[in-house]
Design an enzyme around this catalytic site. Sequence first.
Site, mmCIF file in Angstrom:
data_model
loop_
_atom_site.group_PDB
_atom_site.id
_atom_site.type_symbol
_atom_site.label_atom_id
_atom_site.label_comp_id
_atom_site.label_asym_id
_atom_site.label_seq_id
_atom_site.Cartn_x
_atom_site.Cartn_y
_atom_site.Cartn_z
ATOM 1 N N HIS A 1 0.407 -1.084 0.297
ATOM 2 C CA HIS A 1 -0.029 0.090 -0.138
ATOM 3 C C HIS A 1 0.360 1.584 -0.071
ATOM 4 C CE1 HIS A 1 -4.234 -1.773 1.329
ATOM 5 N NE2 HIS A 1 -3.277 -2.934 0.879
ATOM 6 N N ASP B 1 3.772 9.527 -0.398
ATOM 7 C CA ASP B 1 2.521 8.658 -0.210
ATOM 8 C C ASP B 1 1.943 7.793 -1.254
ATOM 9 O OD1 ASP B 1 0.335 8.071 1.295
ATOM 10 O OD2 ASP B 1 -0.130 10.123 1.187
HETATM 11 P P1 ADQ Z 1 -2.674 6.396 4.857
HETATM 12 O O1 ADQ Z 1 -1.680 6.926 4.875
HETATM 13 O O2 ADQ Z 1 -3.038 5.865 6.002
HETATM 14 O O3 ADQ Z 1 -2.751 4.741 3.952
HETATM 15 P P2 ADQ Z 1 -5.308 7.865 2.658
HETATM 16 O O4 ADQ Z 1 -4.915 6.610 1.522
HETATM 17 O O5 ADQ Z 1 -4.858 8.529 2.306
HETATM 18 O O6 ADQ Z 1 -3.699 6.895 3.705
HETATM 19 O O7 ADQ Z 1 -6.120 6.573 3.727
HETATM 20 C C1 ADQ Z 1 -6.942 7.321 4.816
HETATM 21 C C2 ADQ Z 1 -8.443 7.002 4.950
HETATM 22 O O8 ADQ Z 1 -8.130 6.989 6.324
HETATM 23 C C3 ADQ Z 1 -9.058 7.569 3.753
HETATM 24 O O9 ADQ Z 1 -10.310 6.987 3.638
HETATM 25 C C4 ADQ Z 1 -9.579 8.438 4.523
HETATM 26 O O10 ADQ Z 1 -10.926 9.752 4.118
HETATM 27 C C5 ADQ Z 1 -9.531 8.399 5.981
HETATM 28 N N1 ADQ Z 1 -9.360 9.049 6.915
HETATM 29 C C6 ADQ Z 1 -7.774 9.450 6.995
HETATM 30 N N2 ADQ Z 1 -7.834 10.687 8.336
HETATM 31 C C7 ADQ Z 1 -9.371 10.509 9.134
HETATM 32 C C8 ADQ Z 1 -9.826 11.398 9.585
HETATM 33 N N3 ADQ Z 1 -9.605 12.133 10.630
HETATM 34 N N4 ADQ Z 1 -10.866 11.016 9.471
HETATM 35 C C9 ADQ Z 1 -11.665 9.956 9.092
HETATM 36 N N5 ADQ Z 1 -11.396 9.379 8.201
HETATM 37 C C10 ADQ Z 1 -9.852 9.831 8.029
HETATM 38 C C11 ADQ Z 1 -2.228 3.650 3.213
HETATM 39 C C12 ADQ Z 1 -0.991 4.471 2.359
HETATM 40 C C13 ADQ Z 1 -2.213 5.219 1.139
HETATM 41 C C14 ADQ Z 1 -2.905 4.597 0.664
HETATM 42 C C15 ADQ Z 1 -3.882 3.086 0.995
HETATM 43 C C16 ADQ Z 1 -4.586 2.904 0.449
HETATM 44 O O11 ADQ Z 1 0.157 5.591 2.929
HETATM 45 O O12 ADQ Z 1 -0.575 5.803 0.677
HETATM 46 O O13 ADQ Z 1 -3.215 5.179 -0.485
HETATM 47 O O14 ADQ Z 1 -2.923 2.782 2.337
HETATM 48 O O15 ADQ Z 1 -3.793 1.512 -0.549
#
Ligand code: ADQ
Length: 456
Positions: free
Chosen positions: A156, A364
């Site tokens: 991921h 990311d």
């Molecule tokens: P993350 O580093 O967690 O994921 P991201 O892809 O942005 O990053 O996903 C975060 C998820 O959590 C999103 O669905 C977002 O809406 C939710 N989220 C974040 N903060 C929140 C909050 N305060 N309240 C509610 N919801 C919140 C890892 C990798 C990424 C990759 C994903 C999926 O680091 O690069 O895109 O996995 O593979």
Amino acid sequence: MKRLVVVSNRVADLKRSAQSGGLAVGLADSLKRRGGVWMGWDGQTMRADEQPEPRIRKIGDVTQVTIPLTEEDYAQYYLGFSNSVLWPLFHYRLDLVDYKTVYLEGYRRVTSKFADALLPVLEPDDLIWIHDYHLIPLAAELRQRGCKQRIGYFLHIPFPPPEVLAAVPRHRWLVESLLEYDVLGFQTNTDLGNLQHYVEENLGCKMEANGRIAVGDRSVHAGCFPIGIDVDAFVAMAEQPNEEVQIETQRREILGRKQIIGVDRLDYTKGLPDRLRAFARLLELYPEMRKSVALMQIATPTREEVEAYVEIRTELEALSGSINGRFADFNWTPVRYIHGIVPRDALAALFRASQVGLVTPLRDGMNLVAKEYIAAQSMENPGVLVLSKFAGAAEDLREALIVNPFDVDDMARNLCRALTMPLEERQQRQRALMKRIREHDNAHWLKSFLSVLENG
Ligand code: ADQ
């Protein structure tokens, strides 16, 4: 259809709608629909002399298998090797890598615990899909125990260039462990290219014409499978009226104010300090923006036992305080900094009510927030996505305003451009971006990976 067995460090809470963390969000809904097995750590720690059995429970069509870890496992495998070595390393942050031999030992020990717990649950026809950096050697452990099923792996987070990877001891072992899988999935072509360069340069592997990596008498399919979101579900959530968000939006409309939104796990990879600095720079460079725009930053604290996470939290609190101290007026607070998890429907409504989505990670894997922001916009009056060129999502979302997250002035200029962009240009970009997130949605990610895993 073959039974799918998913293994990841943590299992998502399949009964809750609010989750932060991309893996939980990306997989939970799909697995709920398809059914299968999901195995992971239950989030509990125990003393080394306790020996509880794995816990198995059925939630709808999903069988959840969870195991506890000892305090030592947690310190060495989770906080240590996973989050103080692999996470910073794979995000190109060699300055934050804290390598210790005991961390590696803990990592290997826990992977072998996962293999022991998984083996009795497996059926001969299962498809096994292992996720993320916590469990890289799991295929090798399963093969040692005689497991013959096809095993896939999805990373991921980014995969770093060979010269970055080579900075940690046992990097060769790590990559050799990856080559034990039948299918390897990466988020972007850059990540895939980095792996290919490593195996060619360091392991002497040859690329076959079809892109597979030849490893002795077998070959591994390594491909790019960009993760996506369930677009329709997110659109539906964003279209649902949310009373609290609506009241706040009306207030802003009366005052003629716009809102920039950022939503992240509180992580040093997400570029939060420079994001706040860029907002302050916007207010400096364009004084007319003062009192007419505010930044809402929602950041969920994670991994707070790791020193680097404590530091980033302190830095952000100080920064938002100092920006507010410098610019705030009795009826205008420039930065609203919120800690905590927001329910997904409220998040969708907040995205829709914000004129700019600001997503500026320093590095990311993909970044699902960028895709969620687009899905939440109205087609009649859409907002603008300002996106870091170092987010995996930038490989695809070319109609966003692409910025360098290390360049505060560049971000400030693009924020101004986003806030003043004419309606027609916003609509054109929104249409193109919506098409892209639909093409690469969650169902497509799942289907394309599983089809390669199942059929070779
Ligand atoms: P993350 O580093 O967690 O994921 P991201 O892809 O942005 O990053 O996903 C975060 C998820 O959590 C999103 O669905 C977002 O809406 C939710 N989220 C974040 N903060 C929140 C909050 N305060 N309240 C509610 N919801 C919140 C890892 C990798 C990424 C990759 C994903 C999926 O680091 O690069 O895109 O996995 O593979």
